[in-house]
Enzyme design. Structure first.
Site, PDB file in Angstrom:
ATOM      1  N   ASN A   1      -8.012   1.586  -3.497  1.00  0.00           N
ATOM      2  CA  ASN A   1      -8.812   0.873  -4.495  1.00  0.00           C
ATOM      3  C   ASN A   1     -10.304   1.080  -4.236  1.00  0.00           C
ATOM      4  O   ASN A   1     -10.734   1.261  -3.094  1.00  0.00           O
ATOM      5  CB  ASN A   1      -8.534  -0.632  -4.427  1.00  0.00           C
ATOM      6  CG  ASN A   1      -7.273  -1.046  -5.158  1.00  0.00           C
ATOM      7  OD1 ASN A   1      -7.237  -2.071  -5.838  1.00  0.00           O
ATOM      8  ND2 ASN A   1      -6.200  -0.280  -5.018  1.00  0.00           N
TER       9      ASN A   1
ATOM     10  N   TYR B   1      -1.607  -0.282  11.130  1.00  0.00           N
ATOM     11  CA  TYR B   1      -1.763  -0.975   9.842  1.00  0.00           C
ATOM     12  C   TYR B   1      -0.607  -0.663   8.910  1.00  0.00           C
ATOM     13  O   TYR B   1       0.069  -1.576   8.408  1.00  0.00           O
ATOM     14  CB  TYR B   1      -3.084  -0.582   9.177  1.00  0.00           C
ATOM     15  CG  TYR B   1      -3.112  -0.882   7.691  1.00  0.00           C
ATOM     16  CD1 TYR B   1      -2.943  -2.187   7.220  1.00  0.00           C
ATOM     17  CD2 TYR B   1      -3.268   0.134   6.755  1.00  0.00           C
ATOM     18  CE1 TYR B   1      -2.939  -2.465   5.863  1.00  0.00           C
ATOM     19  CE2 TYR B   1      -3.271  -0.135   5.398  1.00  0.00           C
ATOM     20  CZ  TYR B   1      -3.107  -1.428   4.951  1.00  0.00           C
ATOM     21  OH  TYR B   1      -3.092  -1.712   3.608  1.00  0.00           O
TER      22      TYR B   1
ATOM     23  N   LYS C   1       2.452  -3.093   7.417  1.00  0.00           N
ATOM     24  CA  LYS C   1       2.714  -3.293   5.987  1.00  0.00           C
ATOM     25  C   LYS C   1       4.134  -2.861   5.631  1.00  0.00           C
ATOM     26  O   LYS C   1       4.801  -3.504   4.807  1.00  0.00           O
ATOM     27  CB  LYS C   1       1.696  -2.533   5.142  1.00  0.00           C
ATOM     28  CG  LYS C   1       0.288  -3.135   5.151  1.00  0.00           C
ATOM     29  CD  LYS C   1       0.248  -4.546   4.572  1.00  0.00           C
ATOM     30  CE  LYS C   1       0.443  -4.556   3.056  1.00  0.00           C
ATOM     31  NZ  LYS C   1       0.259  -5.934   2.498  1.00  0.00           N
TER      32      LYS C   1
ATOM     33  N   THR D   1       0.821  -1.208   0.000  1.00  0.00           N
ATOM     34  CA  THR D   1       0.000   0.000   0.000  1.00  0.00           C
ATOM     35  C   THR D   1       0.854   1.256   0.000  1.00  0.00           C
ATOM     36  O   THR D   1       1.996   1.238   0.465  1.00  0.00           O
ATOM     37  CB  THR D   1      -0.912   0.012   1.249  1.00  0.00           C
ATOM     38  OG1 THR D   1      -1.587   1.264   1.350  1.00  0.00           O
ATOM     39  CG2 THR D   1      -0.097  -0.189   2.517  1.00  0.00           C
ATOM     40  N   ASP D   2       0.271   2.363  -0.486  1.00  0.00           N
ATOM     41  CA  ASP D   2       0.988   3.643  -0.421  1.00  0.00           C
ATOM     42  C   ASP D   2       1.003   4.221   0.990  1.00  0.00           C
ATOM     43  O   ASP D   2       1.734   5.169   1.270  1.00  0.00           O
ATOM     44  CB  ASP D   2       0.386   4.659  -1.398  1.00  0.00           C
ATOM     45  CG  ASP D   2      -1.081   4.981  -1.140  1.00  0.00           C
ATOM     46  OD1 ASP D   2      -1.685   4.382  -0.234  1.00  0.00           O
ATOM     47  OD2 ASP D   2      -1.631   5.834  -1.872  1.00  0.00           O
ATOM     48  N   GLU D   3       0.217   3.632   1.895  1.00  0.00           N
ATOM     49  CA  GLU D   3       0.157   4.175   3.254  1.00  0.00           C
ATOM     50  C   GLU D   3       1.475   4.015   4.009  1.00  0.00           C
ATOM     51  O   GLU D   3       1.697   4.687   5.026  1.00  0.00           O
ATOM     52  CB  GLU D   3      -0.994   3.539   4.040  1.00  0.00           C
ATOM     53  CG  GLU D   3      -2.354   3.879   3.443  1.00  0.00           C
ATOM     54  CD  GLU D   3      -3.524   3.502   4.330  1.00  0.00           C
ATOM     55  OE1 GLU D   3      -3.407   3.656   5.559  1.00  0.00           O
ATOM     56  OE2 GLU D   3      -4.540   3.049   3.788  1.00  0.00           O
TER      57      GLU D   3
ATOM     58  N   ASP E   1     -12.952  12.956  13.779  1.00  0.00           N
ATOM     59  CA  ASP E   1     -11.910  12.488  12.858  1.00  0.00           C
ATOM     60  C   ASP E   1     -11.199  11.256  13.414  1.00  0.00           C
ATOM     61  O   ASP E   1     -11.115  11.054  14.637  1.00  0.00           O
ATOM     62  CB  ASP E   1     -10.897  13.597  12.612  1.00  0.00           C
ATOM     63  CG  ASP E   1     -10.178  13.463  11.281  1.00  0.00           C
ATOM     64  OD1 ASP E   1     -10.441  12.482  10.558  1.00  0.00           O
ATOM     65  OD2 ASP E   1      -9.361  14.336  10.954  1.00  0.00           O
TER      66      ASP E   1
END
Length: 344
Positions: free
Chosen positions: A199, A169, A173, A144-146, A299
């Protein structure tokens, strides 16, 4: 359905999840000789109904199980003569990682390690010495780009961006990305990695942003948007991502990373309003607009402001190009969910 031991098979982990269940039918159709083994734990995020179009294929085998189960993974590598891995399986919902990070650490880090070890034992005689029959073996790690953290108003993530994960998370990753990298540099395992943007599309789990907006809108409940709705994501249609994964798996340079993005940057409030506008046209309410249901909620902790990907490398080196823009992709997505919820 069974697979003969003499044939090499592709192990796809997490194939009952959102991206995996879109990828497997595409991959089987694109590769008419390939044998696929899908290993999935069938947690809340896995749904075998999403694979109904391939469940009776003699080139597809499903195994229910955990990628952290060392004996099971080793048995699968032997029984099905696994010759490549495409690794989707991961805990991926950021909110869940904030409240219960332990399962993310176990699945995303330990599970990736178990798979890498099994591949190394199966494919390699010794460090940097691949067995002749596994010369073409690949371990494709889907990430993922995270892992790159949060962008300000300017700039894009690329394959050379520094890692700066901000949630349990994304940290898990990032750790799995580094493990995969280490098995290439230390042992010579033939790995490739892809890091994708957000996605969207058919088969996504109900908890995610777009399905949540659709569900809440159609049930005439408040549509929850974090903060002020200005957090920005780069949206990638899932089938375009699947095409990119297939290209990286087939043609990517061993040891390299490829960033896959949709070049469709929109904030969360825009997404909600766009979906409400489409629903107003496709499934109008008796009175008023769906947009009147949009509401703002507290948030998310550590909420990254913006993600966006520079996909130049995969476009120029592998010839990938997104077929869907956001307007075309979101219309297909809304239609799919309307059909799912039996509203049309």
């Amino acid at each position: 359905m069974g697979v003969q031991n003499s044939e090499q098979s592709v192990l796809i982990t997490g194939g009952a999840g959102f991206i995996g269940s879109n990828f497997i039918p595409y991959f089987l159709q694109k590769n008419p000789a390939v044998q696929v083994v899908n290993l999935d734990k069938l947690t809340y995020a896995g749904n075998l109904q999403n694979l109904s179009e391939v469940e009776n294929s003699d080139r597809y085998t499903f195994v229910e199980g955990d990628i952290c189960d060392v004996e099971l993974v080793a048995d699968i590598f032997e029984k099905y003569n696994i010759g490549s891995v495409i690794h989707f399986a991961a805990e991926s919902h950021v909110d869940n990682s904030i409240h219960s990070p332990d399962s993310f650490i176990k699945t995303n880090i330990e599970g990736t390690f178990v798979l890498l070890e099994a591949a190394k034992r199966k494919w390699m005689k010794a460090p940097n010495e691949v067995m002749p029959e596994f010369e073409k073996a690949r371990f494709h790690h889907v990430s993922t780009d995270e892992v790159y953290g949060s962008l300000g108003k300017e700039g894009l993530f690329s394959e050379t961006s520094a890692y700066a994960p901000n949630s349990p998370y994304s940290a898990s990753k990032a750790a799995s990305d580094f493990l995969v990298r280490s098995y290439f540099h230390t042992y010579g395992l033939k790995v490739v990695t892809s890091n994708c943007s957000n996605n969207y599309g058919p088969k996504q789990h109900n908890e995610k942003l777009i399905p949540t907006i659709l569900r809440k809108a159609l049930s005439e409940e408040p549509i929850p948007i974090y903060g002020d709705g200005t957090n920005i994501r780069d949206w990638l249609y899932v089938l375009d991502h699947c095409k990119g994964i297939a290209l990286v798996y087939e043609k990517g340079v061993v040891g390299e990373t490829y960033a896959i993005g949709g070049s469709n940057e929109h904030n969360n409030l825009y997404i909600a309003q766009k979906i409400c506008d489409l629903l107003d046209d496709l499934q109008p309410k008796a009175t008023g607009s769906y947009a009147e249901q949009i509401s703002f909620v507290k948030d998310r902790l550590g909420h990254d402001y913006r993600y966006a990907i520079d996909a130049t490398k995969i476009e120029s080196e592998l010839g990938w190009k997104a077929d869907e823009n956001f307007d075309s992709g979101i219309e297909k997505t809304v239609q799919w969910y309307l059909n799912k919820y039996q509203k049309v």
